[in-house]
Design a protein around this motif. Structure first.
Motif, PDB file in Angstrom:
ATOM      1  N   ASP A 150      -1.023  -9.222   9.155  1.00 42.51           N
ATOM      2  CA  ASP A 150      -0.385 -10.538   9.019  1.00 42.51           C
ATOM      3  C   ASP A 150      -0.649 -11.464  10.197  1.00 42.51           C
ATOM      4  N   GLY A 151      -1.659 -11.140  10.987  1.00 49.23           N
ATOM      5  CA  GLY A 151      -1.986 -11.942  12.159  1.00 49.23           C
ATOM      6  C   GLY A 151      -1.229 -11.538  13.394  1.00 49.23           C
ATOM      7  N   ILE A 152      -0.254 -10.632  13.234  1.00 50.91           N
ATOM      8  CA  ILE A 152       0.573 -10.158  14.343  1.00 50.91           C
ATOM      9  C   ILE A 152       0.542  -8.642  14.416  1.00 50.91           C
ATOM     10  N   HIS A 153       0.575  -7.998  13.262  1.00 51.02           N
ATOM     11  CA  HIS A 153       0.617  -6.540  13.165  1.00 51.02           C
ATOM     12  C   HIS A 153      -0.645  -6.027  12.466  1.00 51.02           C
ATOM     13  N   LEU A 154      -0.789  -4.706  12.421  1.00 53.76           N
ATOM     14  CA  LEU A 154      -1.996  -4.091  11.874  1.00 53.76           C
ATOM     15  C   LEU A 154      -1.781  -3.565  10.457  1.00 53.76           C
ATOM     16  N   THR A 155      -2.890  -3.248   9.803  1.00 57.84           N
ATOM     17  CA  THR A 155      -2.850  -2.636   8.479  1.00 57.84           C
ATOM     18  C   THR A 155      -2.610  -1.139   8.591  1.00 57.84           C
ATOM     19  N   GLU A 156      -2.214  -0.545   7.469  1.00 54.84           N
ATOM     20  CA  GLU A 156      -2.053   0.909   7.431  1.00 54.84           C
ATOM     21  C   GLU A 156      -3.340   1.605   7.864  1.00 54.84           C
ATOM     22  N   LYS A 212     -17.831   0.783  11.385  1.00 58.74           N
ATOM     23  CA  LYS A 212     -17.581   2.202  11.661  1.00 58.74           C
ATOM     24  C   LYS A 212     -16.188   2.633  11.216  1.00 58.74           C
ATOM     25  N   PHE A 213     -15.343   1.665  10.933  1.00 54.67           N
ATOM     26  CA  PHE A 213     -13.991   1.972  10.488  1.00 54.67           C
ATOM     27  C   PHE A 213     -13.733   1.504   9.056  1.00 54.67           C
ATOM     28  N   GLY A 214     -14.778   0.951   8.426  1.00 58.79           N
ATOM     29  CA  GLY A 214     -14.622   0.462   7.064  1.00 58.79           C
ATOM     30  C   GLY A 214     -14.073  -0.940   6.971  1.00 58.79           C
ATOM     31  N   PHE A 215     -14.115  -1.696   8.090  1.00 54.89           N
ATOM     32  CA  PHE A 215     -13.588  -3.062   8.112  1.00 54.89           C
ATOM     33  C   PHE A 215     -14.719  -4.085   7.966  1.00 54.89           C
ATOM     34  N   THR A 246       0.831  -1.204   0.000  1.00 56.67           N
ATOM     35  CA  THR A 246       0.000   0.000   0.000  1.00 56.67           C
ATOM     36  C   THR A 246       0.863   1.250   0.000  1.00 56.67           C
ATOM     37  N   PHE A 247       1.924   1.235   0.803  1.00 57.42           N
ATOM     38  CA  PHE A 247       2.877   2.337   0.858  1.00 57.42           C
ATOM     39  C   PHE A 247       4.234   1.769   1.226  1.00 57.42           C
ATOM     40  N   PRO A 248       5.270   2.109   0.520  1.00 63.04           N
ATOM     41  CA  PRO A 248       5.319   2.963  -0.693  1.00 63.04           C
ATOM     42  C   PRO A 248       5.254   2.165  -1.992  1.00 63.04           C
ATOM     43  N   GLY A 249       4.805   0.902  -1.914  1.00 62.34           N
ATOM     44  CA  GLY A 249       4.723   0.057  -3.096  1.00 62.34           C
ATOM     45  C   GLY A 249       5.795  -1.014  -3.143  1.00 62.34           C
ATOM     46  N   HIS A 250       6.658  -1.021  -2.112  1.00 62.94           N
ATOM     47  CA  HIS A 250       7.708  -2.043  -2.017  1.00 62.94           C
ATOM     48  C   HIS A 250       8.058  -2.201  -0.541  1.00 62.94           C
ATOM     49  N   ALA A 276       1.635 -17.975   1.105  1.00 65.36           N
ATOM     50  CA  ALA A 276       0.789 -16.928   1.682  1.00 65.36           C
ATOM     51  C   ALA A 276       0.360 -15.942   0.602  1.00 65.36           C
ATOM     52  N   THR A 277      -0.839 -15.399   0.751  1.00 61.57           N
ATOM     53  CA  THR A 277      -1.341 -14.374  -0.160  1.00 61.57           C
ATOM     54  C   THR A 277      -2.001 -13.271   0.650  1.00 61.57           C
ATOM     55  N   ALA A 278      -2.143 -12.114   0.034  1.00 64.94           N
ATOM     56  CA  ALA A 278      -2.777 -10.971   0.691  1.00 64.94           C
ATOM     57  C   ALA A 278      -4.198 -10.794   0.180  1.00 64.94           C
ATOM     58  N   CYS A 279      -5.066 -10.264   1.034  1.00 65.20           N
ATOM     59  CA  CYS A 279      -6.444  -9.979   0.631  1.00 65.20           C
ATOM     60  C   CYS A 279      -6.452  -8.873  -0.419  1.00 65.20           C
ATOM     61  N   ASP A 280      -7.542  -8.741  -1.138  1.00 64.25           N
ATOM     62  CA  ASP A 280      -7.619  -7.783  -2.242  1.00 64.25           C
ATOM     63  C   ASP A 280      -7.506  -6.339  -1.776  1.00 64.25           C
ATOM     64  N   ASP A 281      -8.085  -6.033  -0.626  1.00 62.11           N
ATOM     65  CA  ASP A 281      -8.116  -4.647  -0.161  1.00 62.11           C
ATOM     66  C   ASP A 281      -7.781  -4.583   1.327  1.00 62.11           C
ATOM     67  N   PRO A 282      -6.512  -4.350   1.688  1.00 64.37           N
ATOM     68  CA  PRO A 282      -6.134  -4.311   3.100  1.00 64.37           C
ATOM     69  C   PRO A 282      -6.871  -3.249   3.917  1.00 64.37           C
ATOM     70  N   SER A 283      -7.393  -2.218   3.259  1.00 71.82           N
ATOM     71  CA  SER A 283      -8.083  -1.166   3.999  1.00 71.82           C
ATOM     72  C   SER A 283      -9.385  -1.648   4.623  1.00 71.82           C
ATOM     73  N   THR A 284      -9.841  -2.845   4.236  1.00 67.17           N
ATOM     74  CA  THR A 284     -11.065  -3.407   4.811  1.00 67.17           C
ATOM     75  C   THR A 284     -10.756  -4.379   5.948  1.00 67.17           C
ATOM     76  N   HIS A 285      -9.492  -4.515   6.310  1.00 70.25           N
ATOM     77  CA  HIS A 285      -9.063  -5.395   7.388  1.00 70.25           C
ATOM     78  C   HIS A 285      -8.266  -4.591   8.420  1.00 70.25           C
TER      79      HIS A 285
END
Length: 382
Positions: free
Chosen positions: A352-358, A303-306, A71-75, A339-348
């Motif tokens: 990674d099960g340990i840390h949070l999304t942006e 309420k948070f878009g999740f 999501t940021f900065p792309g790498h 492992a794969t990532a969900c389509d839109d991390p902003s909805t989670h």
């Protein structure tokens, strides 16, 4: 599809504005911009912006691989997320550039530095070695070690008079933590259970107190000290534990006794901060809440878009059939094969099960700055 996504984004923004009105107003009007000259950040993987990788990328590390940083900065940057962390969002709110990792050579530290490093603990390595846990804990920079790194960089912040340094630090924000998560992981991941982890708690709290005192002695005048997250809500633990049916929260799906453990740590931390404040009447010490927002992400995700769901990693792979819903597999963690990532991390909220999304970190940061996720907002209108 684009129109639908646009409508969804607007709806999410409006919902968050309702629950965090102060945060939304402050961000729109730029009220907090210019409040600080610099930020100084200490912590573990929740705040590491690249120190672990600063001496060269170890390609065995999952955080050195996409989708970390997608999501940021792309790498990948060494951040344990899809994008920006709380400290990055804080810098945005205050109109400051993102803090460079303190170990990154040829960086400008004119606006502070990030000393956080993955694996950091409040307690030093000899503490764990004395308890037979030296092989379990991965301590790449305990709190007091990070404070020494801060001292070593002092010439880059202010290199003339003590008065200049005092003035610079007095107009800076020091983010001290979160610390404690990795300290408790040592006995927990060694299979010693919560009873043993509780025995660590007084020493962890004292170590954080000692670190705060040292930073105040160095000139810090405004500090925010975060508590720990609700451990029982994270897929890494949920995948590991087998609980009786009544051991899970009926609405959240979190393990109650692990959340109680985290709550007790935070209660002790807040009590310690209350004792420090009268000793330093010219210093502002704020408690930063990680616990409440994560609980709210679980109970009121819309309420948070999740998405409304059991605790689930956006990036990972299913484990056993019984625990596939958590999307965490210790043999195929985020960034690893399988492992794969969900389509839109902003909805989670869980990356990674340990840390949070942006997205989750952004809600928390704005809640610290404007309320309600701090015992006093960092930014207060005069």
């Amino acid at each position: 599809m684009g129109a639908v996504r646009g409508i969804l984004v607007v709806a999410v923004v409006l919902a968050v504005a309702t629950i965090l009105a102060g945060a939304a107003e402050g961000k729109v009007n730029g009220k907090a911009k210019g409040k600080y000259r610099a930020l100084f950040n200490f912590g573990d993987s929740l705040a590491d912006a690249g120190n672990l990788l600063a001496n060269g990328v170890d390609f065995r590390l999952a955080t050195a691989q996409l989708p970390y940083g997608q999501t940021f900065p792309g790498h990948p940057t060494g951040r344990c997320s899809d994008g920006r962390l709380v400290v990055d969002h804080l810098a945005d709110e205050f109109g400051l550039p993102l803090l460079p990792p303190s170990k990154l050579k040829n960086s400008s530290f004119a606006h502070g530095a990030n000393f956080a490093i993955t694996g950091a603990t409040a307690l030093d390595t000899p503490y764990f070695e004395a308890k037979g846990l030296g092989a379990v804990v991965w301590n790449s920079g305990a709190l007091l070690t990070q404070i020494q790194w801060f001292r070593d960089l002092k010439p880059f912040f202010c290199n003339s008079t003590k008065a200049e340094c005092d003035e610079f630090y007095a107009n800076s924000l020091f983010v001290v933590g979160e610390f404690g998560g990795n300290d408790y992981n040592a006995p927990l991941f060694a299979g010693k259970g919560l009873e043993e982890a509780y025995k660590f708690m007084p020493d962890v709290i004292q170590a954080i107190s000692d670190g705060i005192e040292q930073l105040i002695a160095e000139g810090a005048r405004e500090l925010i000290v975060p508590g720990v997250m609700p451990t029982g809500c994270f897929p890494v633990y949920l995948n590991m534990l087998d609980e009786p049916a009544d051991g899970y929260g009926p609405q959240s799906g979190c393990v109650r006794r692990y959340n109680t453990f985290s709550w007790v740590h935070n209660a002790h931390l807040k009590r310690m901060l209350e004792k420090l404040r009268p000793k330093h009447p010219n210093v502002r010490i704020i408690y930063g809440d990680y616990y409440t927002p994560v609980i709210q992400f679980m109970l009121q995700p819309e309420k948070f878009g999740f998405y409304k769901q059991l605790p689930r990693a956006c990036c990972g792979a299913p484990g056993s059939v019984a625990k596939a819903a958590y999307n965490f597999n210790v043999t195929a963690k985020c960034g690893e094969a399988g492992a794969t990532a969900c389509d839109d991390p902003s909805t989670h909220w869980s990356w990674d099960g340990i840390h949070l999304t942006e997205a989750a970190y952004g809600h928390i940061a704005r809640g610290w700055v404007y309320g309600p996720f701090a015992d006093q907002p960092i930014f207060q209108s005069s």
